[in-house]
Scaffold this motif. Structure first.
Motif, PDB file in Angstrom:
ATOM      1  N   GLU A 227      50.883  56.758  -6.946  1.00  0.00           N
ATOM      2  CA  GLU A 227      50.623  55.294  -6.533  1.00  0.00           C
ATOM      3  C   GLU A 227      50.866  55.365  -4.962  1.00  0.00           C
ATOM      4  O   GLU A 227      51.697  56.176  -4.263  1.00  0.00           O
ATOM      5  CB  GLU A 227      51.668  54.571  -6.794  1.00  0.00           C
ATOM      6  CG  GLU A 227      51.567  52.780  -6.555  1.00  0.00           C
ATOM      7  CD  GLU A 227      52.528  51.771  -7.090  1.00  0.00           C
ATOM      8  OE1 GLU A 227      52.392  50.768  -6.634  1.00  0.00           O
ATOM      9  OE2 GLU A 227      53.407  52.336  -7.757  1.00  0.00           O
ATOM     10  N   HIS A 229      51.505  54.113  -1.195  1.00  0.00           N
ATOM     11  CA  HIS A 229      52.001  52.874  -0.301  1.00  0.00           C
ATOM     12  C   HIS A 229      51.718  53.298   0.978  1.00  0.00           C
ATOM     13  O   HIS A 229      51.547  54.318   1.504  1.00  0.00           O
ATOM     14  CB  HIS A 229      53.521  52.959  -0.418  1.00  0.00           C
ATOM     15  CG  HIS A 229      53.947  52.911  -2.265  1.00  0.00           C
ATOM     16  ND1 HIS A 229      54.116  51.497  -2.352  1.00  0.00           N
ATOM     17  CD2 HIS A 229      54.122  53.575  -2.979  1.00  0.00           C
ATOM     18  CE1 HIS A 229      54.646  51.776  -3.717  1.00  0.00           C
ATOM     19  NE2 HIS A 229      54.659  52.859  -4.057  1.00  0.00           N
ATOM     20  N   PHE A 230      51.669  52.040   1.809  1.00  0.00           N
ATOM     21  CA  PHE A 230      51.362  52.410   3.226  1.00  0.00           C
ATOM     22  C   PHE A 230      52.439  51.995   4.124  1.00  0.00           C
ATOM     23  O   PHE A 230      52.858  50.622   4.100  1.00  0.00           O
ATOM     24  CB  PHE A 230      50.074  51.538   3.515  1.00  0.00           C
ATOM     25  CG  PHE A 230      48.868  51.918   2.705  1.00  0.00           C
ATOM     26  CD1 PHE A 230      48.316  52.918   2.796  1.00  0.00           C
ATOM     27  CD2 PHE A 230      48.621  50.867   1.974  1.00  0.00           C
ATOM     28  CE1 PHE A 230      47.085  53.114   1.948  1.00  0.00           C
ATOM     29  CE2 PHE A 230      47.303  51.398   1.024  1.00  0.00           C
ATOM     30  CZ  PHE A 230      46.692  52.609   1.200  1.00  0.00           C
ATOM     31  N   LYS A 232      53.586  51.296   7.684  1.00  0.00           N
ATOM     32  CA  LYS A 232      53.034  51.007   9.067  1.00  0.00           C
ATOM     33  C   LYS A 232      54.124  51.184   9.895  1.00  0.00           C
ATOM     34  O   LYS A 232      55.341  50.632   9.750  1.00  0.00           O
ATOM     35  CB  LYS A 232      52.557  49.462   9.323  1.00  0.00           C
ATOM     36  CG  LYS A 232      52.120  49.085  10.616  1.00  0.00           C
ATOM     37  CD  LYS A 232      51.556  47.827  10.812  1.00  0.00           C
ATOM     38  CE  LYS A 232      51.131  47.255  11.952  1.00  0.00           C
ATOM     39  NZ  LYS A 232      50.759  45.886  12.132  1.00  0.00           N
ATOM     40  N   GLU A 276      57.241  49.502   8.196  1.00  0.00           N
ATOM     41  CA  GLU A 276      56.863  48.113   7.486  1.00  0.00           C
ATOM     42  C   GLU A 276      56.013  48.453   6.486  1.00  0.00           C
ATOM     43  O   GLU A 276      55.173  49.038   6.784  1.00  0.00           O
ATOM     44  CB  GLU A 276      56.528  47.192   8.511  1.00  0.00           C
ATOM     45  CG  GLU A 276      56.067  45.740   7.771  1.00  0.00           C
ATOM     46  CD  GLU A 276      55.225  45.048   8.624  1.00  0.00           C
ATOM     47  OE1 GLU A 276      54.775  43.648   8.228  1.00  0.00           O
ATOM     48  OE2 GLU A 276      54.912  45.061   9.952  1.00  0.00           O
ATOM     49  N   TYR A 277      56.205  48.025   5.171  1.00  0.00           N
ATOM     50  CA  TYR A 277      55.195  48.404   4.086  1.00  0.00           C
ATOM     51  C   TYR A 277      54.204  47.292   4.007  1.00  0.00           C
ATOM     52  O   TYR A 277      54.664  46.105   4.459  1.00  0.00           O
ATOM     53  CB  TYR A 277      56.054  48.421   2.652  1.00  0.00           C
ATOM     54  CG  TYR A 277      56.902  49.686   2.529  1.00  0.00           C
ATOM     55  CD1 TYR A 277      56.298  50.885   1.851  1.00  0.00           C
ATOM     56  CD2 TYR A 277      58.183  50.019   3.178  1.00  0.00           C
ATOM     57  CE1 TYR A 277      56.964  51.982   1.867  1.00  0.00           C
ATOM     58  CE2 TYR A 277      58.702  51.259   2.895  1.00  0.00           C
ATOM     59  CZ  TYR A 277      58.103  52.061   2.506  1.00  0.00           C
ATOM     60  OH  TYR A 277      58.653  53.402   2.082  1.00  0.00           O
ATOM     61  N   VAL A 278      53.121  47.901   4.084  1.00  0.00           N
ATOM     62  CA  VAL A 278      51.863  46.807   4.369  1.00  0.00           C
ATOM     63  C   VAL A 278      51.085  46.942   3.012  1.00  0.00           C
ATOM     64  O   VAL A 278      51.076  48.250   2.512  1.00  0.00           O
ATOM     65  CB  VAL A 278      51.125  46.936   5.619  1.00  0.00           C
ATOM     66  CG1 VAL A 278      52.052  46.499   6.875  1.00  0.00           C
ATOM     67  CG2 VAL A 278      50.617  48.320   5.869  1.00  0.00           C
ATOM     68  N   PRO A 279      50.335  45.874   2.588  1.00  0.00           N
ATOM     69  CA  PRO A 279      49.472  46.222   1.515  1.00  0.00           C
ATOM     70  C   PRO A 279      48.245  46.919   1.693  1.00  0.00           C
ATOM     71  O   PRO A 279      47.539  47.475   0.881  1.00  0.00           O
ATOM     72  CB  PRO A 279      48.968  44.616   0.999  1.00  0.00           C
ATOM     73  CG  PRO A 279      49.237  43.988   2.263  1.00  0.00           C
ATOM     74  CD  PRO A 279      50.310  44.603   2.902  1.00  0.00           C
ATOM     75  N   ALA A 280      47.877  47.234   3.062  1.00  0.00           N
ATOM     76  CA  ALA A 280      46.472  48.020   3.478  1.00  0.00           C
ATOM     77  C   ALA A 280      46.788  48.311   4.639  1.00  0.00           C
ATOM     78  O   ALA A 280      47.578  47.583   5.542  1.00  0.00           O
ATOM     79  CB  ALA A 280      45.330  47.050   3.143  1.00  0.00           C
ATOM     80  N   ASP A 282      46.712  48.470   8.416  1.00  0.00           N
ATOM     81  CA  ASP A 282      46.776  47.654   9.635  1.00  0.00           C
ATOM     82  C   ASP A 282      47.244  48.140  10.837  1.00  0.00           C
ATOM     83  O   ASP A 282      48.589  48.482  10.966  1.00  0.00           O
ATOM     84  CB  ASP A 282      47.764  46.557   9.144  1.00  0.00           C
ATOM     85  CG  ASP A 282      47.914  45.441  10.179  1.00  0.00           C
ATOM     86  OD1 ASP A 282      47.157  45.273  10.916  1.00  0.00           O
ATOM     87  OD2 ASP A 282      48.890  44.630  10.032  1.00  0.00           O
ATOM     88  N   GLY A 322      58.133  53.400  -2.516  1.00  0.00           N
ATOM     89  CA  GLY A 322      58.277  51.912  -1.839  1.00  0.00           C
ATOM     90  C   GLY A 322      59.533  51.666  -1.106  1.00  0.00           C
ATOM     91  O   GLY A 322      60.275  52.877  -0.904  1.00  0.00           O
TER      92      GLY A 322
END
Length: 370
Positions: A227, A229-230, A232, A276-280, A282, A322
């Motif tokens: 999976e 995870h991004f 940022k 900072e975890y972001v959904p895509a 950025d 995550g």
């Protein structure tokens, strides 16, 4: 016997993809490195700290521990050989209060276990003697750490691949691959000159799109695609004289090394990244974050002028975990996991991936038995 267009195709012309292409081309293979963007190194490799890591933190026996130390040694030699600029400025890992001393001791022991050279334990007074203005209860000194110009490094890698007869092809997105019956792969590429080509070996090192690329390889088991995870991270630059000559790091936070300080090759002070975890992906930077950065920096530099912190840039790390999960190792997945002979798929190559890149390339070549 199958006649291939290339011995090896590498997907992704960032630092790691180019280093894989370099390692394979140095072994006499005809290599093509494919890059979807209009220039090399436009993804993860263009938005990082440009730090050469010593290899202090990573668990004993992990790929990160071994490849960071090996990669750092190879990297300095490569930079010297190609007359590329760097500063082996050293790094201080700083405990700003007594409660962090145990964490510092753990890092020191891990650094020794990882064969990191020259590590020193410093008192607060010794650290402040090196860097006046620093708030330090105690510190570790890693003299092998440094900063360099990562894009110049990637250009040199590209030059090496091309000098060996290989090709680095931009504006050429990977669209999919199909294993051939007798071994090797048919690779479909898009862009202005969409085409197919064949290769004996396939390496995927596309950073943030590693999972999407793997999903477009026919026969790649879905349960072997981790999976994505991004993570940022943003950076702020100081509009004033750089306060310290060495890298300054607080003890690491969960999942990252924490917001740190560097004096870049231009002599400017840069702080970051946060996490900072972001959904895509950025790449925006909120200037209002300066106050949060200043509060964090003030722990190790009490005199930071918050009004002189200016928003700079953001990067996104290809994480495999995550916010509350343990941080995994680099993932180099070969036929023993996915069953496709001649394919090496790389996932989660975040920090210290840049420092480790040459060693990752060597590891990939070794595992592909070339």
């Amino acid at each position: 016997m199958q006649d291939f267009d290339f011995d090896a195709v590498v997907v992704g012309a960032g630092a790691v993809g180019l280093a894989c292409g370099y390692a394979l081309s140095q072994r006499g293979l005809a290599v093509a490195v494919l890059e979807a963007e209009g220039h090399i190194g436009q993804g993860v490799s263009s938005r990082n700290s440009e730090v050469i890591h010593g290899g202090l933190y990573y668990p004993t026996g992990s790929l990160k521990a071994r490849l960071c130390v090996e990669g750092r040694r190879l990297l300095y030699a490569f930079l010297d050989k190609h007359h590329l600029d760097y500063k082996k400025c050293g790094k201080l890992v700083v405990a700003t209060q007594e409660s962090e001393l145990e964490q510092l001791a753990t890092i020191y022991d891990q650094a020794l276990a990882n064969d990191v050279e020259g590590m020193e334990r410093l008192t607060g007074a010794q650290a402040r003697a090196l860097e006046p203005g620093l708030n330090a209860h105690a510190a570790l000194l890693s003299p092998e750490s440094g900063v360099f110009a990562s894009h110049d490094y990637m250009l040199a890698l590209q030059g090496e691949v091309e000098a060996a007869g290989g090709a680095v092809v931009i504006n050429t997105p990977f669209e999919g691959a199909t294993p051939l019956a007798g071994g090797g792969f048919t690779v479909r590429i898009g862009g202005p000159e969409a085409a197919t080509l064949t290769c004996r070996l396939l390496v995927t090192a596309p950073g943030l799109s590693a999972q999407a690329v793997a999903a477009n390889i026919e026969g790649f088991p879905k349960d072997q695609i981790p999976e994505a995870h991004f993570g940022k991270g943003v950076y702020f630059r100081l509009a004033a004289k750089a306060p310290f000559q060495r890298l300054i790091y607080p003890p690491p936070i969960h999942g990252a090394l924490g917001t740190h300080y560097r004096n870049d090759l231009g002599g400017q002070a840069v702080f970051g990244p946060d996490l900072e975890y972001v959904p895509a992906p950025d790449y925006s930077v909120d200037p209002a974050k300066a106050a949060v950065f200043a509060a964090y920096i003030r722990k190790f530099w009490p005199d930071v002028p918050a009004d002189l912190l200016t928003a700079d840039y953001a990067g996104v790390r290809p994480k495999l975990h995550g916010p509350n999960d343990p941080q995994p190792d680099f993932q180099l997945r070969g036929a023993d996991t996915h069953g496709l002979v001649g394919l090496m798929a790389l996932f989660g190559i975040e920090s210290p991936g840049l420092t480790s890149s040459l060693a990752i390339g060597e590891e990939v070549a070794l595992r592909l038995a070339v």
